[in-house]
Motif scaffolding. Structure first.
Motif, short mmCIF file in Angstrom:
data_model
loop_
_atom_site.label_atom_id
_atom_site.label_comp_id
_atom_site.label_asym_id
_atom_site.label_seq_id
_atom_site.Cartn_x
_atom_site.Cartn_y
_atom_site.Cartn_z
N TYR A 32 0.79 -1.22 0.00
CA TYR A 32 0.00 0.00 0.00
C TYR A 32 0.83 1.28 0.00
O TYR A 32 2.01 1.29 0.33
CB TYR A 32 -0.91 0.02 1.23
N SER A 33 0.14 2.35 -0.34
CA SER A 33 0.71 3.68 -0.18
C SER A 33 0.57 4.09 1.29
O SER A 33 -0.21 3.49 2.05
CB SER A 33 -0.05 4.68 -1.07
N VAL A 34 1.32 5.09 1.67
CA VAL A 34 1.31 5.54 3.07
C VAL A 34 1.11 7.05 3.11
O VAL A 34 1.62 7.78 2.25
CB VAL A 34 2.62 5.17 3.79
N GLY A 35 0.36 7.48 4.09
CA GLY A 35 0.12 8.91 4.23
C GLY A 35 0.32 9.38 5.65
O GLY A 35 0.25 8.59 6.60
N GLU A 46 -6.90 15.89 8.98
CA GLU A 46 -6.63 16.32 7.62
C GLU A 46 -5.38 15.65 7.08
O GLU A 46 -4.48 15.28 7.83
CB GLU A 46 -6.46 17.85 7.57
N MET A 47 -5.37 15.48 5.77
CA MET A 47 -4.23 14.87 5.11
C MET A 47 -3.08 15.87 5.07
O MET A 47 -3.30 17.05 4.77
CB MET A 47 -4.60 14.42 3.71
N VAL A 48 -1.87 15.39 5.34
CA VAL A 48 -0.68 16.23 5.26
C VAL A 48 0.11 15.90 4.00
O VAL A 48 0.45 16.77 3.21
CB VAL A 48 0.21 16.04 6.50
N TYR A 59 1.03 16.54 -1.50
CA TYR A 59 1.04 17.34 -0.28
C TYR A 59 -0.21 18.21 -0.19
O TYR A 59 -0.75 18.67 -1.21
CB TYR A 59 2.27 18.25 -0.25
N ALA A 60 -0.62 18.46 1.04
CA ALA A 60 -1.70 19.42 1.26
C ALA A 60 -1.20 20.83 0.93
O ALA A 60 0.00 21.11 1.01
CB ALA A 60 -2.16 19.36 2.71
N LEU A 104 -6.76 9.66 -0.05
CA LEU A 104 -7.16 11.03 -0.36
C LEU A 104 -8.12 11.60 0.68
O LEU A 104 -8.20 12.81 0.86
CB LEU A 104 -7.80 11.08 -1.75
N GLN A 105 -8.87 10.73 1.32
CA GLN A 105 -9.85 11.19 2.31
C GLN A 105 -9.45 10.68 3.68
O GLN A 105 -9.30 9.48 3.88
CB GLN A 105 -11.24 10.68 1.95
#
Length: 122
Positions: A32-35, A46-48, A59-60, A104-105
């Protein structure tokens, strides 16, 4: 079993830097991707920043070039280098893993770490 463990948070003065790390279990890291996300008291999460397996980073808007996300494949770790920190960056920072679409969310990733506190004093 999916496991994500954050570290590197702390107290820093405005203008300072911190490096957050997220150690991810191998089965999750390779798939997976990581956030990185953050949540300040009274605010929604919120996404950083996010990074895919192909090292595509997103990036945000509020990052404004101050943060860099990266993957260390030898250590199954995703780093978030933060510089020029501002008091408004104060929050609990979480890492999460899932597909790029889910990342994304902030409410959709399925795999989360426990969070690390970042406090920026003025």
């Amino acid at each position: 079993q999916a496991q994500l463990v954050e570290s590197g948070g702390g107290l820093v003065q405005a203008g300072g830097s911190l490096r957050l790390s997220c150690v991810v279990s191998e089965n999750i890291f390779s798939t997976y991707s990581v956030g990185w996300y953050r949540q300040a008291p009274g605010n929604q999460r919120e996404m950083v920043a996010t990074i895919t397996n192909e090292d595509y980073a997103r990036y945000a808007d509020f990052v404004e070039g101050r943060f860099t996300i990266s993957r260390d494949r030898e250590k199954n770790t995703v780093h978030l280098e933060m510089s020029s920190l501002k008091p408004e960056d104060t929050a609990v920072y979480y890492c999460a893993a899932d597909t790029p679409f889910r990342l994304l969310q902030p409410t959709r990733p399925r795999y989360w770490g426990q969070g690390t506190q970042v406090t920026v004093s003025s």
